[in-house]
Design a protein around this motif. Structure first.
Motif, PDB file in Angstrom:
ATOM      1  N   ARG A  86       0.797  -1.230   0.000  1.00 53.95           N
ATOM      2  CA  ARG A  86       0.000   0.000   0.000  1.00 53.95           C
ATOM      3  C   ARG A  86       0.822   1.268   0.000  1.00 53.95           C
ATOM      4  O   ARG A  86       2.031   1.236   0.100  1.00 53.95           O
ATOM      5  CB  ARG A  86      -0.902   0.044   1.254  1.00 53.95           C
ATOM      6  CG  ARG A  86      -1.994  -0.931   1.286  1.00 53.95           C
ATOM      7  CD  ARG A  86      -2.781  -1.017   0.007  1.00 53.95           C
ATOM      8  NE  ARG A  86      -3.853  -0.068  -0.084  1.00 53.95           N
ATOM      9  CZ  ARG A  86      -4.644   0.039  -1.145  1.00 53.95           C
ATOM     10  NH1 ARG A  86      -4.457  -0.728  -2.191  1.00 53.95           N
ATOM     11  NH2 ARG A  86      -5.610   0.918  -1.161  1.00 53.95           N
ATOM     12  N   ARG A 145      -9.204   3.089  -1.886  1.00 53.36           N
ATOM     13  CA  ARG A 145      -8.826   2.143  -2.940  1.00 53.36           C
ATOM     14  C   ARG A 145      -9.256   0.720  -2.595  1.00 53.36           C
ATOM     15  O   ARG A 145      -8.671  -0.249  -3.068  1.00 53.36           O
ATOM     16  CB  ARG A 145      -7.311   2.189  -3.186  1.00 53.36           C
ATOM     17  CG  ARG A 145      -6.760   3.524  -3.606  1.00 53.36           C
ATOM     18  CD  ARG A 145      -7.537   4.164  -4.728  1.00 53.36           C
ATOM     19  NE  ARG A 145      -7.517   3.431  -5.973  1.00 53.36           N
ATOM     20  CZ  ARG A 145      -6.741   3.733  -6.993  1.00 53.36           C
ATOM     21  NH1 ARG A 145      -5.906   4.729  -6.915  1.00 53.36           N
ATOM     22  NH2 ARG A 145      -6.813   3.038  -8.113  1.00 53.36           N
ATOM     23  N   CYS A 171     -11.822  -2.591  -2.569  1.00 49.56           N
ATOM     24  CA  CYS A 171     -12.442  -3.306  -3.689  1.00 49.56           C
ATOM     25  C   CYS A 171     -13.811  -2.700  -4.010  1.00 49.56           C
ATOM     26  O   CYS A 171     -14.638  -2.522  -3.127  1.00 49.56           O
ATOM     27  CB  CYS A 171     -12.604  -4.766  -3.296  1.00 49.56           C
ATOM     28  SG  CYS A 171     -13.401  -5.739  -4.574  1.00 49.56           S
TER      29      CYS A 171
END
Ligand code: HEM
Length: 494
Positions: A323, A431, A433
């Motif tokens: 990330r 960000r 799903c």
């Protein structure tokens, strides 16, 4: 003699450069005090253990030994941070809203009936072993996983070299099997996107009747996107290549993940006949009146829901992600830009608040983590989903019943920022799903029809689940290295 001298000089220069890189990465970092496993090697650190398709025991052991935030020594002294208790919560908008899903369920039924009928014709004369690739994950993510190291250190600079055509030539020419495997799968995804795009475009131009005959009956995400695009002003609309890019992304993000989850559920059900029977009973009872269940009825079947949640908790198809800051770059183009690789690291010095304090190597309590620019941050989805303090001493066991009873306070008060069920399976934040409702609905529609019609048993094959970006099953000792999950299928007789 001269050649030897030049070789010695070049060798010394390379060693000197690597040594300096090692020293600069190790020196004076705010991460020096963060506990983590001792590196196995000065040059490769713990890279081999951490990014390993058989990394389950290693990940479990470091989570137990070091807790929520772990420093991983990687290549040439690089320090990663492995987080299993993310602290940042961000907003999230769903694109697959309830109304759209209500229509999509019909599409899922269409496709699931086709799958059921195909299996039915295979098992009509008695139980058969099925290895359907429709249910097992494809190869893209495992192949990309094998490229991870190469992509970050070698492919990144090469991605800037020459024209797309030249880069494609380079990819074709380099004799590297895993790179070619990724290329071939990306080609398939891209060509499939073109086929779908052209079919939808023709149907949209031919009006509602033509659209109604398409898979999705014109209510699927691509038809919606294309219709909105046609209505948008020129400056707001997406180009053909951008639309194809969106399609490739959706196919890529949706395919391996959902089939991994479905494979895992069928695998677990085949090993737990009591659970399988109970689920079949629930489905049969719900379908007593005949006909397909509505969206609302399907999603509220409690035991089916519990089985999906528990499997997605204990075995998240994506066990960890990298990330914070992502550089996308195009390695080569099939059409324009459809093979990208990500390199992830922090873009600036960052301070990350921790939901639970950790202790540094000197035993001091830390509430905030200073992460220097350029640090690679891995988020341990599986480790967070299996946290003993949150889920209790049976956190590592598969127990669908835990979702039937009220969840313990420790789960509710943990305030994990995941968008789904106190879990990080579909991640958290901006960000996360976008397809998590879509995936659940698809899984439930498929499972409903398959479990109602067939009984699944394990075969004698020993299955190994590869920890490869998206978890995939392979058969131990099989010459066929492709993901597969053989199951013995028997028709249910009523
Ligand atoms: C069980 C199935 C699925 C799982 C476990 C899953 C999990 C995830 C995870 C963990 C991410 C974050 C990845 C990262 O940031 O590195 C993600 C992103 C994404 N997923 Fe899924 N996913 C699933 C199914 C789907 C489906 C069915 C779709 C589309 C219909 C989809 C579309 C996406 C997209 C477009 C993103 C990128 C979002 C962004 O970066 O803004 N996923 N998924």
């Amino acid at each position: 003699m001269l050649v030897l001298a030049v070789q010695a000089l070049v060798g010394s220069l390379i060693f000197w450069a690597l040594w300096n890189l090692y020293k600069s990465r190790s020196a004076n970092s705010s991460l020096n005090n963060i506990p983590g496993p001792p590196p196995k090697s000065i040059w490769t650190g713990s890279f081999g253990d951490f990014y390993n398709i058989d990394g389950w025991a290693y990940h479990d052991s470091i989570a137990k030994a070091y807790g929520g935030v772990i420093k991983i020594k990687s290549l040439i002294g690089e320090q990663h941070i492995f987080e299993e208790s993310p602290a940042v919560i961000m907003s999230h908008n769903l694109i697959f809203g309830q109304g759209l899903l209500g229509t999509l369920v019909l599409t899922f039924y269409d496709v699931s009936y086709k799958l059921r009928d195909a299996i039915e014709s295979e098992v009509k004369n008695g139980p058969q072993i099925t290895r359907r690739s429709t249910l097992t994950p494809k190869q893209l993510v495992p192949s990309m996983f094998k490229l991870n190291m190469l992509s970050a250190y070698v492919l990144l600079p090469l991605s800037k070299v020459g024209s797309p055509k030249f880069r494609r030539w380079m990819v074709d020419t380099v004799p590297y099997k895993n790179l070619h495997a990724v290329r071939d799968i990306v080609d398939v995804i891209y060509n499939t996107s073109i086929e779908i795009f052209e079919a939808k475009k023709a149907a949209l131009n031919n009006g509602d009747e033509a659209l109604a005959k398409q898979v999705g009956r014109g209510k699927d995400i691509m038809s919606i996107l294309m219709r909105a695009n046609m209505a948008a002003s020129k400056e707001d609309s997406l180009t053909r290549e951008e639309l194809l890019g969106q399609m490739s992304t959706l196919i890529f993000a949706a395919m391996d993940t959902t089939s991994s989850a479905l494979s895992r559920i069928l695998y677990l059900l085949s090993h737990n006949q009591v659970v399988q029977d109970k689920l079949r009973e629930e489905i049969t009872e719900a379908r007593e009146g005949g006909g397909d269940l509505s969206y609302d009825d399907l999603v509220s079947l409690p035991y089916l829901d519990a089985i999906c949640r528990e499997t997605l908790r204990l075995h998240p198809p994506v066990p960890m992600v990298n990330r914070t800051y992502v550089v996308f770059f195009t390695l080569y183009s099939a059409g324009r830009s459809h093979f990208w690789i990500t390199y992830v690291s922090t873009q600036a010095d960052t301070v990350l608040p921790l939901s639970t304090p950790i202790r540094d190597v000197e035993g001091r309590e830390i509430w905030e983590l200073a992460i220097p620019k350029g640090t690679l941050v891995n988020l341990g989805i599986m480790a967070a989903n299996r946290n003993l303090e949150i889920w209790g001493p049976d956190a590592n066991e598969w127990k669908p019943e835990r979702w039937i009873n009220p969840l313990p306070d420790s789960v509710v008060t943990a305030h994990l920022p995941g968008i789904y069920s106190h879990l990080l399976t579909f991640l958290a934040g901006g960000r996360a799903c976008i397809g998590f409702k879509f995936a659940q609905l698809e899984m439930k529609a498929v499972l409903m029809l398959l479990i109602e019609s067939f009984r699944f048993h394990p075969t004698e094959d020993k299955i190994f689940w590869q920890m490869a970006g998206v978890t995939t099953p392979v058969v131990i000792g099989s010459r066929n290295k492709a993901p597969q999950l053989p199951l013995l299928v028997e028709k249910v007789v009523r």
